[in-house]
Design a protein around this motif. Structure first.
Motif, mmCIF file in Angstrom:
data_model
loop_
_atom_site.group_PDB
_atom_site.id
_atom_site.type_symbol
_atom_site.label_atom_id
_atom_site.label_comp_id
_atom_site.label_asym_id
_atom_site.label_seq_id
_atom_site.Cartn_x
_atom_site.Cartn_y
_atom_site.Cartn_z
ATOM 1 N N UNK A 218 7.574 -2.059 -11.930
ATOM 2 C CA UNK A 218 6.579 -0.876 -12.291
ATOM 3 C C UNK A 218 5.284 -1.813 -12.909
ATOM 4 N N UNK A 219 4.360 -1.461 -12.380
ATOM 5 C CA UNK A 219 3.073 -2.055 -13.184
ATOM 6 C C UNK A 219 1.938 -1.046 -13.699
ATOM 7 N N UNK A 233 7.336 -0.410 -7.158
ATOM 8 C CA UNK A 233 7.763 -1.345 -5.934
ATOM 9 C C UNK A 233 9.302 -1.206 -6.281
ATOM 10 N N UNK A 234 9.926 -1.371 -4.917
ATOM 11 C CA UNK A 234 11.270 -1.473 -4.539
ATOM 12 C C UNK A 234 11.634 -2.740 -3.585
ATOM 13 N N UNK A 235 12.942 -2.988 -3.644
ATOM 14 C CA UNK A 235 13.395 -3.733 -2.620
ATOM 15 C C UNK A 235 14.001 -3.275 -1.418
ATOM 16 N N UNK A 246 5.872 -0.358 -1.474
ATOM 17 C CA UNK A 246 5.119 0.388 -2.627
ATOM 18 C C UNK A 246 5.454 1.763 -2.676
ATOM 19 N N UNK A 247 6.564 2.401 -3.531
ATOM 20 C CA UNK A 247 6.752 3.554 -3.293
ATOM 21 C C UNK A 247 5.809 4.545 -3.860
ATOM 22 N N UNK A 248 5.234 4.176 -4.992
ATOM 23 C CA UNK A 248 4.242 5.053 -5.630
ATOM 24 C C UNK A 248 2.965 4.257 -6.037
ATOM 25 N N UNK A 282 4.313 0.699 2.712
ATOM 26 C CA UNK A 282 4.172 1.741 2.108
ATOM 27 C C UNK A 282 3.917 3.133 3.267
ATOM 28 N N UNK A 283 4.098 4.186 2.422
ATOM 29 C CA UNK A 283 3.767 5.601 3.215
ATOM 30 C C UNK A 283 2.701 6.344 2.773
ATOM 31 N N UNK A 284 1.794 6.768 3.588
ATOM 32 C CA UNK A 284 0.799 7.601 3.181
ATOM 33 C C UNK A 284 0.772 8.994 4.075
ATOM 34 N N UNK A 285 0.413 9.891 3.009
ATOM 35 C CA UNK A 285 0.297 11.060 3.735
ATOM 36 C C UNK A 285 -1.042 11.277 4.166
ATOM 37 N N UNK A 286 -1.048 11.493 5.631
ATOM 38 C CA UNK A 286 -2.583 11.672 6.302
ATOM 39 C C UNK A 286 -3.350 12.754 6.023
#
Length: 316
Positions: A218-219, A233-235, A246-248, A282-286
């Motif tokens: 977390x940063x 971030x996660x593994x 990058x989860x969030x 990462x995932x992005x909501x379009x």
């Protein structure tokens, strides 16, 4: 009412000991649909042991003899406006049974939390047209579309310059820093599709239960001593793709327009390349109200996989 299963089929709740069987079922499904396994054993363990998930009432394993042929689950968080569900099987009859059980349990969870209705949400790979059509027949409609974005690291990535007036805090090892991260997440994602505000205690417990997460991932970015942006971030994709995830990534309204999100992305790319990661995902909501997709494209990320989020409103 749930569909009726053949007499030879049996159903029982899952336990942590079933993680390997669930993993193999979901792995084989993803391999068949998108051409590669998009699920790990850690994913299965984390799902079955998620704080707040009650497998005795909220999970189902369907067997044909000794063979696992279906897995279903329903999970609520926050104020239970939205319930995350899954029904994995190659058998339409088993799928109909699982959806029936999920709907029944979803109504019970909604009633227990004072809701007059709940939204049942799940993701469907764009390539899986047959599953999407079956879900539509059960009343599910598309709510939004997520792109899995990716950037590959084939050479060292330059370390970006920290924006003026910004202090970078790497890691959130104590409660004070974790509360700051939670506040940024809650405020920056409020109102976005499928996001449920969770109490700090629930949010922290969920993170600490994840086998692929550590608070060092977390940063925080601070301006004048206040956390205004965060990156988590996660593994979760290291095992199968050697990629950081990058989860969030959130920035408070008051701090937008200062290049903080772009800095957090480029900073992570540099960290991942230096760590020998093949890429960053990462995932992005379009349909995100912020121009997130354009941001990710501008730093060199590309669309890698398309996942439609479908939902069904269920009156309690």
């Amino acid at each position: 009412m749930s569909a009726v299963l053949p007499d030879t089929f049996t159903v029982r709740p899952p336990t942590k000991d079933d993680a390997k069987a669930v993993y193999e079922l979901v792995r084989d499904y993803t391999q068949a649909v998108i051409g590669f396994p998009d699920y790990t054993l850690d994913d299965a363990v984390d799902e079955l042991t998620e704080p707040g998930f009650e497998p005795e009432t909220d999970g189902w394993l369907v067997f044909d003899g000794d063979s696992l042929v279906g897995y279903g689950s329903v999970f609520g968080k926050g104020e239970f406006h939205v319930l995350d569900i899954d029904a994995v099987t190659s058998d339409p009859v088993v799928e109909a049974y699982l959806l029936g059980e999920i709907t029944r349990r979803g109504r019970e969870l909604g009633a227990a939390h004072g809701r007059s209705s709940v939204q049942l949400d799940t993701g469907v790979y764009r390539l899986d047209t047959a599953r999407r059509e079956r879900l539509e027949a059960h009343g599910y409609v598309r709510g939004t579309t997520f792109y899995r974005m990716r950037i590959d690291h084939q050479a060292p990535v330059p370390v970006p310059e920290v924006p003026a007036g910004v202090v970078v805090r790497r890691g959130t090892p104590d409660e004070q820093s974790q509360r700051a991260a939670h506040r940024v997440v809650s405020e920056s994602f409020a109102g976005q599709y499928g996001f449920e505000v969770r109490s700090f205690e629930e949010w922290r417990a969920s993170h600490e239960a994840q086998s692929t997460f550590d608070w060092s991932g977390m940063t925080l970015l601070e301006i004048d001593g206040k956390a205004v942006a965060m990156r988590e971030c996660t593994d979760g994709f290291v095992e199968d793709e050697n990629c950081n995830y990058i989860g969030r990534l959130g920035v408070l309204d008051e701090a937008r327009g200062k290049g903080l999100a772009k800095y957090l992305l480029r900073d992570q790319f540099a960290l991942d390349a230096a760590a020998g990661r093949s890429g960053t995902l990462l995932h992005v909501d379009t349909n995100n109200p912020t121009p997130a997709l354009g941001l990710y494209l501008s730093v060199g990320m590309r669309e890698f996989l398309v996942i439609d989020s479908v939902r069904c409103k269920v009156d309690v």
